[in-house]
Design a protein around this motif. Structure first.
Motif, PDB file in Angstrom:
ATOM      1  N   PRO A 411       0.830  -1.209   0.000  1.00  0.00           N
ATOM      2  CA  PRO A 411       0.000   0.000   0.000  1.00  0.00           C
ATOM      3  C   PRO A 411       0.859   1.252   0.000  1.00  0.00           C
ATOM      4  CG  PRO A 411       0.011  -1.005   2.177  1.00  0.00           C
ATOM      5  CD  PRO A 411       0.693  -1.976   1.258  1.00  0.00           C
ATOM      6  N   GLU A 412       0.423   2.253  -0.743  1.00  0.00           N
ATOM      7  CA  GLU A 412       1.155   3.511  -0.842  1.00  0.00           C
ATOM      8  C   GLU A 412       0.511   4.522   0.100  1.00  0.00           C
ATOM      9  OE1 GLU A 412       1.846   4.845  -4.812  1.00  0.00           O
ATOM     10  OE2 GLU A 412       1.965   2.823  -5.605  1.00  0.00           O
ATOM     11  N   LEU A 413       0.959   4.523   1.333  1.00  0.00           N
ATOM     12  CA  LEU A 413       0.400   5.443   2.326  1.00  0.00           C
ATOM     13  C   LEU A 413       1.407   5.626   3.451  1.00  0.00           C
ATOM     14  CD1 LEU A 413      -2.248   3.627   4.572  1.00  0.00           C
ATOM     15  CD2 LEU A 413      -0.440   2.462   3.342  1.00  0.00           C
ATOM     16  N   ASN A 414       1.168   6.653   4.248  1.00  0.00           N
ATOM     17  CA  ASN A 414       1.972   6.903   5.428  1.00  0.00           C
ATOM     18  C   ASN A 414       1.512   5.927   6.518  1.00  0.00           C
ATOM     19  OD1 ASN A 414       3.425   7.903   7.588  1.00  0.00           O
ATOM     20  ND2 ASN A 414       2.179   9.752   7.808  1.00  0.00           N
ATOM     21  N   VAL A 415       2.376   4.979   6.899  1.00  0.00           N
ATOM     22  CA  VAL A 415       1.964   3.958   7.867  1.00  0.00           C
ATOM     23  C   VAL A 415       2.195   4.404   9.306  1.00  0.00           C
ATOM     24  CG1 VAL A 415       2.344   2.076   6.235  1.00  0.00           C
ATOM     25  CG2 VAL A 415       4.202   2.746   7.790  1.00  0.00           C
ATOM     26  N   ALA A 416       2.741   5.605   9.526  1.00  0.00           N
ATOM     27  CA  ALA A 416       3.026   6.066  10.891  1.00  0.00           C
ATOM     28  C   ALA A 416       1.789   6.090  11.783  1.00  0.00           C
ATOM     29  CB  ALA A 416       3.697   7.438  10.850  1.00  0.00           C
ATOM     30  N   PRO A 417       0.609   6.531  11.315  1.00  0.00           N
ATOM     31  CA  PRO A 417      -0.556   6.500  12.201  1.00  0.00           C
ATOM     32  C   PRO A 417      -0.921   5.089  12.663  1.00  0.00           C
ATOM     33  CG  PRO A 417      -0.939   7.991  10.361  1.00  0.00           C
ATOM     34  CD  PRO A 417       0.316   7.244  10.056  1.00  0.00           C
ATOM     35  N   ASP A 452      -3.238 -19.025  22.320  1.00  0.00           N
ATOM     36  CA  ASP A 452      -2.578 -18.827  21.035  1.00  0.00           C
ATOM     37  C   ASP A 452      -2.728 -17.370  20.633  1.00  0.00           C
ATOM     38  OD1 ASP A 452      -1.172 -19.324  18.745  1.00  0.00           O
ATOM     39  OD2 ASP A 452      -2.791 -20.361  17.694  1.00  0.00           O
ATOM     40  N   THR A 453      -1.753 -16.852  19.913  1.00  0.00           N
ATOM     41  CA  THR A 453      -1.805 -15.482  19.412  1.00  0.00           C
ATOM     42  C   THR A 453      -0.881 -15.381  18.215  1.00  0.00           C
ATOM     43  OG1 THR A 453      -1.761 -13.157  20.094  1.00  0.00           O
ATOM     44  CG2 THR A 453       0.105 -14.530  20.801  1.00  0.00           C
ATOM     45  N   ASP A 454      -0.940 -14.253  17.517  1.00  0.00           N
ATOM     46  CA  ASP A 454      -0.109 -14.014  16.337  1.00  0.00           C
ATOM     47  C   ASP A 454       0.802 -12.815  16.563  1.00  0.00           C
ATOM     48  OD1 ASP A 454      -1.357 -16.079  14.906  1.00  0.00           O
ATOM     49  OD2 ASP A 454      -2.901 -14.730  14.128  1.00  0.00           O
ATOM     50  N   PHE A 455       1.883 -12.792  15.783  1.00  0.00           N
ATOM     51  CA  PHE A 455       2.794 -11.647  15.774  1.00  0.00           C
ATOM     52  C   PHE A 455       2.933 -11.155  14.336  1.00  0.00           C
ATOM     53  CE2 PHE A 455       4.355 -14.448  19.221  1.00  0.00           C
ATOM     54  CZ  PHE A 455       4.144 -13.605  20.304  1.00  0.00           C
ATOM     55  N   VAL A 456       2.750  -9.847  14.131  1.00  0.00           N
ATOM     56  CA  VAL A 456       2.951  -9.223  12.826  1.00  0.00           C
ATOM     57  C   VAL A 456       4.015  -8.150  12.979  1.00  0.00           C
ATOM     58  CG1 VAL A 456       1.917  -7.808  11.011  1.00  0.00           C
ATOM     59  CG2 VAL A 456       0.624  -9.711  12.014  1.00  0.00           C
ATOM     60  N   LEU A 457       5.077  -8.281  12.201  1.00  0.00           N
ATOM     61  CA  LEU A 457       6.191  -7.327  12.208  1.00  0.00           C
ATOM     62  C   LEU A 457       6.145  -6.490  10.943  1.00  0.00           C
ATOM     63  CD1 LEU A 457       9.015  -6.410  13.421  1.00  0.00           C
ATOM     64  CD2 LEU A 457      10.004  -8.087  11.852  1.00  0.00           C
ATOM     65  N   MET A 458       6.254  -5.184  11.077  1.00  0.00           N
ATOM     66  CA  MET A 458       6.374  -4.303   9.915  1.00  0.00           C
ATOM     67  C   MET A 458       7.688  -3.544   9.997  1.00  0.00           C
ATOM     68  SD  MET A 458       3.964  -1.148   8.558  1.00  0.00           S
ATOM     69  CE  MET A 458       2.887  -2.196   7.584  1.00  0.00           C
ATOM     70  N   VAL A 459       8.383  -3.453   8.870  1.00  0.00           N
ATOM     71  CA  VAL A 459       9.599  -2.658   8.740  1.00  0.00           C
ATOM     72  C   VAL A 459       9.253  -1.445   7.889  1.00  0.00           C
ATOM     73  CG1 VAL A 459      12.008  -2.630   7.988  1.00  0.00           C
ATOM     74  CG2 VAL A 459      10.971  -4.769   8.806  1.00  0.00           C
ATOM     75  N   SER A 460       9.591  -0.261   8.381  1.00  0.00           N
ATOM     76  CA  SER A 460       9.271   0.951   7.631  1.00  0.00           C
ATOM     77  C   SER A 460      10.474   1.878   7.546  1.00  0.00           C
ATOM     78  CB  SER A 460       8.080   1.686   8.259  1.00  0.00           C
ATOM     79  OG  SER A 460       8.407   2.189   9.546  1.00  0.00           O
ATOM     80  N   ASP A 461      10.405   2.757   6.553  1.00  0.00           N
ATOM     81  CA  ASP A 461      11.415   3.795   6.290  1.00  0.00           C
ATOM     82  C   ASP A 461      10.831   5.117   6.774  1.00  0.00           C
ATOM     83  OD1 ASP A 461      13.094   5.720   5.247  1.00  0.00           O
ATOM     84  OD2 ASP A 461      12.976   5.017   3.176  1.00  0.00           O
ATOM     85  N   VAL A 462      11.437   5.688   7.822  1.00  0.00           N
ATOM     86  CA  VAL A 462      10.910   6.906   8.438  1.00  0.00           C
ATOM     87  C   VAL A 462      11.682   8.109   7.905  1.00  0.00           C
ATOM     88  CG1 VAL A 462      10.378   8.078  10.593  1.00  0.00           C
ATOM     89  CG2 VAL A 462      10.346   5.567  10.503  1.00  0.00           C
ATOM     90  N   ALA A 463      10.980   8.981   7.207  1.00  0.00           N
ATOM     91  CA  ALA A 463      11.598  10.184   6.652  1.00  0.00           C
ATOM     92  C   ALA A 463      11.792  11.234   7.749  1.00  0.00           C
ATOM     93  CB  ALA A 463      10.719  10.745   5.537  1.00  0.00           C
ATOM     94  N   PRO A 464      12.632  12.242   7.505  1.00  0.00           N
ATOM     95  CA  PRO A 464      12.853  13.285   8.524  1.00  0.00           C
ATOM     96  C   PRO A 464      11.578  13.991   8.973  1.00  0.00           C
ATOM     97  CG  PRO A 464      14.569  13.392   6.850  1.00  0.00           C
ATOM     98  CD  PRO A 464      13.560  12.382   6.360  1.00  0.00           C
ATOM     99  N   ASP A 465      10.545  14.043   8.108  1.00  0.00           N
ATOM    100  CA  ASP A 465       9.301  14.710   8.518  1.00  0.00           C
ATOM    101  C   ASP A 465       8.368  13.783   9.291  1.00  0.00           C
ATOM    102  OD1 ASP A 465       8.287  13.010   6.597  1.00  0.00           O
ATOM    103  OD2 ASP A 465       7.514  14.586   5.275  1.00  0.00           O
ATOM    104  N   GLY A 466       8.800  12.536   9.554  1.00  0.00           N
ATOM    105  CA  GLY A 466       8.013  11.609  10.353  1.00  0.00           C
ATOM    106  C   GLY A 466       7.138  10.653   9.570  1.00  0.00           C
ATOM    107  N   THR A 467       6.951  10.890   8.276  1.00  0.00           N
ATOM    108  CA  THR A 467       6.168   9.942   7.486  1.00  0.00           C
ATOM    109  C   THR A 467       6.932   8.631   7.363  1.00  0.00           C
ATOM    110  OG1 THR A 467       7.085  10.750   5.403  1.00  0.00           O
ATOM    111  CG2 THR A 467       5.042  11.762   6.175  1.00  0.00           C
ATOM    112  N   ALA A 468       6.190   7.543   7.304  1.00  0.00           N
ATOM    113  CA  ALA A 468       6.801   6.214   7.277  1.00  0.00           C
ATOM    114  C   ALA A 468       6.278   5.428   6.086  1.00  0.00           C
ATOM    115  CB  ALA A 468       6.508   5.463   8.572  1.00  0.00           C
ATOM    116  N   THR A 469       7.185   4.775   5.368  1.00  0.00           N
ATOM    117  CA  THR A 469       6.866   3.989   4.184  1.00  0.00           C
ATOM    118  C   THR A 469       7.068   2.516   4.478  1.00  0.00           C
ATOM    119  OG1 THR A 469       7.570   5.784   2.731  1.00  0.00           O
ATOM    120  CG2 THR A 469       7.444   3.598   1.758  1.00  0.00           C
TER     121      THR A 469
END
Length: 575
Positions: A411-417, A452-469
């Motif tokens: 997805p092409e969005l800011n994932v920081a929120p 039982d439970t699940d774990f979801v890991l996300m790796v993101s690229d955080v720009a200087p303005d705080g947006t995350a890809t």
């Protein structure tokens, strides 16, 4: 910042057209392709300057099309096929497509026959269209594939040399058929496929099937959901490492391809890794985009179709061409997001990648107001380092947008929120462009209140303005770690060690950016993803605790290519 799949593929397609029709120089092509900055210390690696002029002149063969040809299987079932037979003076090499969709590659089948002079058979699997038998999920794929290959080899228009190609569902059978080792099968080209589809497609990391699987044909989903664990039925429907080793020992050459944003390609890359580790003869082509990326892209010097031409011409017809003359300067051709260019590598995983190990620490990174805002630091944690926890609700999550979509990829969005509602750990600002290429591994300690439970890991690229890809992600079911066949229920308060492997990536984080790891109990698609592909949601409420003290040193291992060093306190561990 990288160009996402659609833009990257458009740039590549334009380059192909420009270089092929107008004769653009490699230097000009390089100028167009160099969209971003390379990772420090990678400037001298074997970057591909741009598409070369296509060296293959397409033929113009008259072909005969025979529809509804019936091919007998060993148990008497007749499979329905369409044949494309070129007008040749003598019998020639052949290509088979084992099709779980039923005659779904007409344009590609015709191209092999009309332009390349190969006889082609597209065979519908059992219960599909007009083939007899009952359809299932990969049922009979291996034995039926063996029979169709040997039937084809025995026809008067075939010289006994048969190759196979296929993308997605028609690509998955290739690994299963190769495991059966039909003597006339001389080469296979699985694209966006998987050898182990339990772990890489239906039950990601042991988690439940997601909406993309629930929407599949009824016979597929019903079969898969009856086998929650990796049981004997799944062992018959997949190719395990020992099976890949047997294929490798047979000498069968393999062309593996896919796209970084595809949801099945991680399984194909894993198959390549295990196959070549066992001594197998294979080449890996990875394009930038999603599920259709490889077969619609210029990959390195050629369009994907031309890579297949070279591959089959060499191994089915014995021709010496770019496949064997040194044009390929390694066994992997991969797209690097950031500089947005292809590069040759000797193999995969990249042998000289450096593993940087960063510990989860309680100190605030100051980059996000999340549940914990932790840091990633090389120095080991203190004995009294505080643990962190989150609640996961089946209906409301919180969920990370870690799904992929067939045409759009990530997805092409800011994932920081989204990250703000989860646990996060973030590095300091990078001092130099840093290439991360390979598989990121998360070793951690956790307990949960649920069985039982699940774990979801996300790796993101955080720009200087705080947006995350969104860069990549990984999934894990707690009860099925480390054994997918024999789940072990959790006990309240019991602390266990886990290893979660993220889907492989090739990505340059630019100077001033940060690397962030977010952890939640589930994933879901975004509103613009039509059919999100990835895991389903856990039905259990759980309070989950992540430990990060000296006795439980949870850590992330990041594969760094080049000379960049991560901005961490205490010096980074490399191995």
């Amino acid at each position: 910042m990288r160009i996402r799949s659609r833009m990257a593929c458009l740039v590549a397609l334009c380059l192909f057209i420009t270089s092929g029709l107008l004769g653009s120089s490699p230097a000009a092509a390089q100028g167009i392709m160099a969209q971003g900055v390379m990772g420090e210390g990678t400037e001298g690696r074997d970057w591909i300057d741009g598409p070369a002029p296509d060296p293959i002149e397409p033929g113009n063969y008259d072909i005969e099309i025979r529809e509804h040809v019936k091919i007998p299987m060993r148990d008497g079932v007749l499979l329905d096929a369409v044949l494309y037979i070129p007008d040749l003076p003598t019998a020639g090499a052949c290509i088979a497509v084992a099709d779980g969709y039923g005659w779904s590659f007409d344009d590609r089948d015709r191209r092999f026959a009309e332009e390349r002079g190969y006889a082609v058979a597209n065979v519908s699997y059992r219960g599909i269209d007009e083939s007899e038998g009952e359809a299932g999920l990969y049922d009979h794929f291996g034995p039926d594939g063996y029979d169709m290959v040997e039937w084809m080899a025995a026809q008067p228009w075939c010289d006994g040399n048969v190759g196979m190609f296929g993308s997605s569902l028609p690509g998955i059978p290739l690994w299963l058929i190769a495991k059966e080792q039909p003597p006339s099968l001389k080469a296979i080209a699985p694209d966006v496929a998987c050898a182990d589809c339990y772990d890489y497609l239906w039950y990601p990391g042991g988690m439940l099937p997601g909406p993309g699987r629930e929407s599949r044909a009824r016979h597929e989903y019903v079969a898969a959901i009856q086998h929650r664990d990796y049981d004997d039925w799944w062992r018959a429907q997949t190719v395990a490492p020992e099976g890949l080793a047997q294929i490798a020992a047979s000498g069968l050459p393999v062309l593996v391809s896919g796209g970084w944003e595809d949801y099945i390609t991680p399984g194909n890359i894993q198959a390549f890794t295990e196959f070549t580790a066992a001594g197998g003869d294979a080449r890996l082509l990875i394009a930038p985009g999603a599920h259709s990326s490889a077969r619609t892209s210029v990959i390195g010097a050629f369009h994907h179709a031309r890579h297949m031409d070279l591959f089959f011409d060499h191994f089915l017809r014995g021709e010496e061409n770019a496949w064997s003359d040194g044009t390929y300067r390694g066994d992997a051709v991969i797209w690097i997001n950031g500089p947005d260019r292809y590069r040759y590598e000797q193999t995969w995983p990249i042998p000289d990648a450096r593993a940087a190990r960063l510990h989860l620490r309680a100190a605030s990174s100051g980059s996000i107001e999340s549940l914990n805002d932790g840091s990633l630091i090389a120095a080991p944690p203190a004995p009294d380092e505080a643990s962190v926890s989150y609640d996961h609700f089946p209906q409301t999550g919180p969920f990370l947008p870690a799904m992929r979509e067939s045409s759009g990829g990530l997805p092409e969005l800011n994932v920081a929120p989204y990250e703000a509602a989860t646990l996060t750990w973030t590095t300091g600002a990078l001092e130099v462009p840093t290439e991360v290429t390979g598989k990121i591994v998360f070793d951690f300690w956790a307990s949960a209140t649920a069985e039982d439970t699940d774990f979801v890991l996300m790796v993101s690229d955080v720009a200087p303005d705080g947006t995350a890809t969104y860069v990549t992600s990984g999934f894990l079911n707690a009860a099925r770690h480390p054994d997918r066949s024999n789940p072990r229920q959790l006990r309240a308060g019991e602390v266990r060690a886990y290893t979660l492997e993220a889907q492989p990536t090739a990505y340059v984080f630019q100077e001033g950016h940060r690397i962030r790891f977010s952890l939640a109990g589930g994933a879901e698609g975004t509103p613009d993803q039509g059919t999100p592909q990835g895991p389903g949601k856990s039905p259990n409420f759980a309070n989950v605790t992540i430990y990060q003290d000296a006795q439980h040193p949870s850590a992330i291992t990041i594969p760094i290519v080049g000379t960049a060093r991560l901005p961490t306190e205490g010096g980074t561990e490399y191995r």
